[in-house]
Design a protein around this motif. Sequence first.
Motif, PDB file in Angstrom:
ATOM      1  N   PRO A  78      49.774  51.067  27.947  1.00  0.00           N
ATOM      2  CA  PRO A  78      47.995  51.014  27.536  1.00  0.00           C
ATOM      3  C   PRO A  78      47.006  49.469  27.678  1.00  0.00           C
ATOM      4  CG  PRO A  78      49.517  49.854  25.821  1.00  0.00           C
ATOM      5  CD  PRO A  78      50.273  50.336  26.736  1.00  0.00           C
ATOM      6  N   LEU A  79      45.750  50.161  27.811  1.00  0.00           N
ATOM      7  CA  LEU A  79      44.943  49.777  27.790  1.00  0.00           C
ATOM      8  C   LEU A  79      44.457  48.110  26.325  1.00  0.00           C
ATOM      9  CD1 LEU A  79      42.934  48.377  29.946  1.00  0.00           C
ATOM     10  CD2 LEU A  79      41.136  49.943  28.688  1.00  0.00           C
ATOM     11  N   PRO A  80      44.801  46.850  26.571  1.00  0.00           N
ATOM     12  CA  PRO A  80      43.993  46.064  25.494  1.00  0.00           C
ATOM     13  C   PRO A  80      43.315  45.469  24.731  1.00  0.00           C
ATOM     14  CG  PRO A  80      44.969  45.125  26.980  1.00  0.00           C
ATOM     15  CD  PRO A  80      44.877  46.654  27.364  1.00  0.00           C
ATOM     16  N   ILE A  81      42.606  46.043  23.485  1.00  0.00           N
ATOM     17  CA  ILE A  81      41.627  45.083  22.680  1.00  0.00           C
ATOM     18  C   ILE A  81      40.809  44.154  23.510  1.00  0.00           C
ATOM     19  CG2 ILE A  81      39.905  44.942  20.414  1.00  0.00           C
ATOM     20  CD1 ILE A  81      41.803  46.447  19.750  1.00  0.00           C
ATOM     21  N   THR A 107      34.521  53.336  35.565  1.00  0.00           N
ATOM     22  CA  THR A 107      35.288  52.264  35.343  1.00  0.00           C
ATOM     23  C   THR A 107      35.141  52.355  33.808  1.00  0.00           C
ATOM     24  OG1 THR A 107      32.734  51.450  35.459  1.00  0.00           O
ATOM     25  CG2 THR A 107      33.973  50.660  37.270  1.00  0.00           C
ATOM     26  N   VAL A 108      35.045  53.614  33.653  1.00  0.00           N
ATOM     27  CA  VAL A 108      34.883  53.996  32.071  1.00  0.00           C
ATOM     28  C   VAL A 108      36.113  54.879  31.065  1.00  0.00           C
ATOM     29  CG1 VAL A 108      33.397  55.329  29.468  1.00  0.00           C
ATOM     30  CG2 VAL A 108      32.554  54.175  31.877  1.00  0.00           C
ATOM     31  N   THR A 109      36.947  54.151  30.133  1.00  0.00           N
ATOM     32  CA  THR A 109      37.966  54.973  29.448  1.00  0.00           C
ATOM     33  C   THR A 109      38.020  55.057  28.257  1.00  0.00           C
ATOM     34  OG1 THR A 109      39.661  53.917  31.336  1.00  0.00           O
ATOM     35  CG2 THR A 109      40.544  54.733  29.258  1.00  0.00           C
ATOM     36  N   GLN A 110      37.531  56.075  26.945  1.00  0.00           N
ATOM     37  CA  GLN A 110      37.900  57.038  25.855  1.00  0.00           C
ATOM     38  C   GLN A 110      38.958  56.753  25.575  1.00  0.00           C
ATOM     39  OE1 GLN A 110      36.801  60.102  24.927  1.00  0.00           O
ATOM     40  NE2 GLN A 110      36.085  59.461  22.628  1.00  0.00           N
ATOM     41  N   ALA A 174      35.882  42.322  34.419  1.00  0.00           N
ATOM     42  CA  ALA A 174      35.522  42.681  33.313  1.00  0.00           C
ATOM     43  C   ALA A 174      35.296  43.570  32.404  1.00  0.00           C
ATOM     44  CB  ALA A 174      34.343  42.082  33.787  1.00  0.00           C
ATOM     45  N   LYS A 175      35.591  43.500  31.529  1.00  0.00           N
ATOM     46  CA  LYS A 175      36.419  44.145  30.488  1.00  0.00           C
ATOM     47  C   LYS A 175      35.584  44.126  28.827  1.00  0.00           C
ATOM     48  CE  LYS A 175      39.849  46.118  27.544  1.00  0.00           C
ATOM     49  NZ  LYS A 175      39.103  45.573  26.915  1.00  0.00           N
ATOM     50  N   TYR A 176      34.142  45.492  28.689  1.00  0.00           N
ATOM     51  CA  TYR A 176      33.775  45.565  27.629  1.00  0.00           C
ATOM     52  C   TYR A 176      34.625  46.079  27.042  1.00  0.00           C
ATOM     53  CZ  TYR A 176      30.198  45.435  23.699  1.00  0.00           C
ATOM     54  OH  TYR A 176      29.982  45.852  22.098  1.00  0.00           O
ATOM     55  N   SER A 177      34.622  46.845  25.347  1.00  0.00           N
ATOM     56  CA  SER A 177      35.148  47.213  24.061  1.00  0.00           C
ATOM     57  C   SER A 177      34.602  47.676  23.459  1.00  0.00           C
ATOM     58  CB  SER A 177      36.210  47.679  23.914  1.00  0.00           C
ATOM     59  OG  SER A 177      37.521  47.690  25.398  1.00  0.00           O
ATOM     60  N   VAL A 189      35.980  52.398  23.394  1.00  0.00           N
ATOM     61  CA  VAL A 189      35.581  53.002  24.927  1.00  0.00           C
ATOM     62  C   VAL A 189      35.318  51.905  25.788  1.00  0.00           C
ATOM     63  CG1 VAL A 189      33.692  54.444  25.757  1.00  0.00           C
ATOM     64  CG2 VAL A 189      34.858  54.999  24.016  1.00  0.00           C
ATOM     65  N   SER A 190      36.054  51.964  26.787  1.00  0.00           N
ATOM     66  CA  SER A 190      35.768  51.000  27.706  1.00  0.00           C
ATOM     67  C   SER A 190      35.456  50.262  28.968  1.00  0.00           C
ATOM     68  CB  SER A 190      37.448  50.018  27.772  1.00  0.00           C
ATOM     69  OG  SER A 190      38.069  49.514  26.592  1.00  0.00           O
ATOM     70  N   TYR A 191      34.896  49.289  29.271  1.00  0.00           N
ATOM     71  CA  TYR A 191      34.133  49.363  30.585  1.00  0.00           C
ATOM     72  C   TYR A 191      35.270  48.505  31.287  1.00  0.00           C
ATOM     73  CZ  TYR A 191      31.142  47.821  34.661  1.00  0.00           C
ATOM     74  OH  TYR A 191      31.253  47.714  35.677  1.00  0.00           O
TER      75      TYR A 191
END
Length: 440
Positions: A78-81, A107-110, A174-177, A189-191
Amino acid sequence: MRRTVACAVFAGVLLGSLAGVPASAETRYASPPTSTDLTTASNALMRPADLTGVLASGTTSKDAYRVGYNNPPGGQDPLPICSSGPGYNPLPIPGDSAVGYAATYGTVTQDVYRYASADVAQRVWSRLNTKIPATCSGSFQDDDGRSTLSSTQLPGVSGGPQGWGVSDVTPSSAKYSAVLLVGDAIQMVSYTEQRSSLPRGAVAAIDQLGTSLAGRWVNRATAPMTQDATLTTAQTVMLTPADVPPTLPVESPATGGWSDFTSYTPEVYLFGCFGVLENLQAKASYTVGMGGSGDIFPGVGSLGQQIYDFGSADAARKAWTRLTKAMAACSENADVAIPATGDFSRQVHGVSPLSFDGVPGLWSRQLDRADESQGQCSNASGPTPCDSFTVKSYTLYLLVDGTIQSVGYSTGVLALRQVKLDQLSVNTLAEELANRWVQG
């Protein structure tokens, strides 16, 4: 990178290395959502049209839109925070008791982790609200270079508490949530992109998108049904827990069994043989899986259905011809005797006596054995001999109007011995599900 693993293992698809058997499940996962809950949820989730500006610039013509659910949320990875400190130390959203709805494009996941009640979600959020600022901040050095984490508070939605905006930037990613408590759910919601910095405007765009999607989630029960009609049909008529016959038992959620529904639009790959995937370019695919635990060993058993929609009967027939040729050339150890010891794999294919609308089906069967008699594993009591195991899988493919459908079942034993698998029950179920699809 995140991956979602279908619960059913379909024969003919490369199963991966025989890396040992997981410990017996100690976690209870959420049961599959009803078709009404699934359609209501996916209708409210992110769609490609929601991505504009900098968020849309991260997509390409090769990207597929993926939407559905997975229990446990996110599957194996799973995508972590955020991930803090040298090595990989992820801070996940707790998901063992949640239904994990998700939508991904480019590049975006909800991610939406829906809990049994708003009270349960609030308790989970209270723990995260402390962990996020403590874990997702600062910088650290590892072999890949310096990574930087930061967390800032965001306005709450629909009367909920303040959320968190979390940046996780490494030399290579690079990730931002934007993480929010939304009623009975926690939404993230993550980039995410393979680059050394966040593009200009991505943070503000994710914050705005997160707020918009959170509002859509709150109002999902009364929203008009605007998602693709075929997606709704798939979620309504495909395999459900009530369809599972006693002759094809599956690992239950109460004992750690997984479940999922995933749609890909478009879907290009259907059949895999020894790691080579046949490119059949379906308009979309829909997959349902029940049982198993994301590992090659399916426990009691795992069962799944896949539908590849080609948009027309003519396109499906052409893909069927290619699939037939690909399967005929794909076999391994078909005539080799099974040895008494040692690892062994066998893969065979054939034409089924079962026909649908006059077209004979195709079947695929696979046997995998792992001899772990010389290996050493461990449990809570210390070192212990590893379990050898045998897994058998069987799948039936049918040409159904403008689609190719497959129904597959996998089961195994913790020993090097023969495995019983009721192929007739798989065929019967496949025919029932094909008729249901035609009837819509």
